[in-house]
Design an enzyme around this catalytic site. Sequence first.
Site, short mmCIF file in Angstrom:
data_model
loop_
_atom_site.label_atom_id
_atom_site.label_comp_id
_atom_site.label_asym_id
_atom_site.label_seq_id
_atom_site.Cartn_x
_atom_site.Cartn_y
_atom_site.Cartn_z
N ARG A 209 5.43 -1.69 -14.82
CA ARG A 209 5.32 -1.40 -16.25
C ARG A 209 6.46 -0.47 -16.63
NH1 ARG A 209 2.64 2.00 -19.85
NH2 ARG A 209 2.26 3.39 -18.09
N SER B 237 -1.89 4.12 -16.53
CA SER B 237 -1.42 2.92 -15.84
C SER B 237 -2.57 1.93 -15.63
CB SER B 237 -0.81 3.34 -14.49
OG SER B 237 -0.25 2.25 -13.84
N HIS C 85 -7.60 0.36 -0.86
CA HIS C 85 -7.95 1.42 -1.82
C HIS C 85 -9.25 2.11 -1.38
CE1 HIS C 85 -4.92 0.39 -4.72
NE2 HIS C 85 -5.49 -0.70 -5.18
N TRP D 120 5.04 0.24 -4.84
CA TRP D 120 6.28 0.88 -4.39
C TRP D 120 6.16 1.27 -2.91
CZ3 TRP D 120 8.18 6.35 -6.32
CH2 TRP D 120 9.53 6.52 -5.96
P1 A3P Z 1 3.06 2.65 -14.69
O1 A3P Z 1 1.93 1.80 -15.18
O2 A3P Z 1 2.89 4.09 -15.05
O3 A3P Z 1 4.40 2.14 -15.08
P2 A3P Z 1 0.15 0.44 -8.21
O4 A3P Z 1 1.31 -0.15 -7.51
O5 A3P Z 1 -0.64 1.40 -7.38
O6 A3P Z 1 -0.66 -0.59 -8.88
O7 A3P Z 1 0.77 1.39 -9.34
C1 A3P Z 1 1.46 0.81 -10.40
C2 A3P Z 1 2.35 1.86 -11.01
O8 A3P Z 1 3.50 2.04 -10.17
C3 A3P Z 1 2.85 1.41 -12.35
O9 A3P Z 1 3.05 2.62 -13.09
C4 A3P Z 1 4.17 0.75 -11.98
O10 A3P Z 1 5.06 0.62 -13.05
C5 A3P Z 1 4.67 1.69 -10.91
N1 A3P Z 1 5.63 1.07 -10.00
C6 A3P Z 1 5.64 -0.19 -9.53
N2 A3P Z 1 6.68 -0.39 -8.72
C7 A3P Z 1 7.37 0.77 -8.68
C8 A3P Z 1 8.58 1.18 -8.04
N3 A3P Z 1 9.27 0.35 -7.28
N4 A3P Z 1 8.98 2.45 -8.22
C9 A3P Z 1 8.28 3.30 -8.99
N5 A3P Z 1 7.15 2.97 -9.64
C10 A3P Z 1 6.69 1.72 -9.49
#
Ligand code: A3P
Length: 325
Positions: free
Chosen positions: A291, A168, A137, A77
């Site tokens: 997700r 997650s 990271h 995001w």
């Molecule tokens: P969940 O697994 O709780 O749904 P990262 O991008 O650091 O890998 O984190 C992934 C998490 O951010 C996942 O959480 C994912 O669904 C969520 N995510 C991905 N895109 C997003 C968006 N545009 N807005 C909000 N959350 C988002």
Amino acid sequence: MPSSKLFDGQELLSQECQDFISSLPKEKSITLQPLYQYQGFWHNDRCLLALISTQKHFEAQDSDVFVVSNPKCGTTWLKSLTFALLYRKQHPVTAQNHPLLSSNAHDLVPYIDMNLFYDNKIPDMESFPSPRLLATHMPYVSLPDSIKNSSKCKLVYVSRDPKDAFVSLWHHGCNAGLHDLNSSMEEAFEDYCKGISFYGPIWDHVLQYWNQSLLNPQTTLFLKYEDMKAHPALHLRRLADFLGCPFSAEEEESGVVDQILNLCSFDHLIGLQVNKTGVSKWGVDNNVFFRRGQVGDAKNYLSEEMIKKIDGITRDRFSGSGLLS
Ligand code: A3P
């Protein structure tokens, strides 16, 4: 040059690298590879080598912007938002050919260590458009000196409630086929609480960047996933101000803030073909990064006892830091 040998059954590494990695504390993990502790954090062998290569070879430029996070805290995001915001002159947000409509954010904003310096590659960093938008990271302690010593390059960090980040991460591992099939969520949870997880302990990772944001607010912006979900426009404006590209009165008037938020919203991104069926340049299915995108999902997967335990660690580790308020 030392001779190469197989290491952990999957990678050709020099003797020197093998000796170095073998000298580090090692733990088996629920992923198929062991984790090694370096500078206080746990990494698999290939990510660790990429990190060390980045430390040695990466030269920051003052105009660089880095999206930084512990895994599963909202990186996709934040990468999307920062890309859309920073490059909005070159790529108008409502353009039919906006790069985010056809590429996943991880292709547009690569990790310096896990993508660019991976597998012994020394990338050509000059070919990136300026300002360069990159991600990592890596914990603060492990960042290359050229980043830490720059008084100008910008770090944008996103943190998340560790229990939601754990849930997650667990799902990411399952969906991306990274887990030992004999392992359970309970085992993974115990390891996570001990800090033995990819780039863990999350608490130390968050605290290092939080402290940096207090010490150097011009170069480190600290965001929380939960706050961004609650007040996205507020935090997007903070991000724009921090990056030195605030929204003009004209942009405010024409709704650019909402346009960026809509472009990068979970519901929009998850529905794009590129994120439904695409595979990133680095071979990961794009759909594993989307997700549920909700705050508080941990309660659907963790027992009350588990929540009590991880919340207790978070309270202990963050108490006195100002992070709990
Ligand atoms: P969940 O697994 O709780 O749904 P990262 O991008 O650091 O890998 O984190 C992934 C998490 O951010 C996942 O959480 C994912 O669904 C969520 N995510 C991905 N895109 C997003 C968006 N545009 N807005 C909000 N959350 C988002």
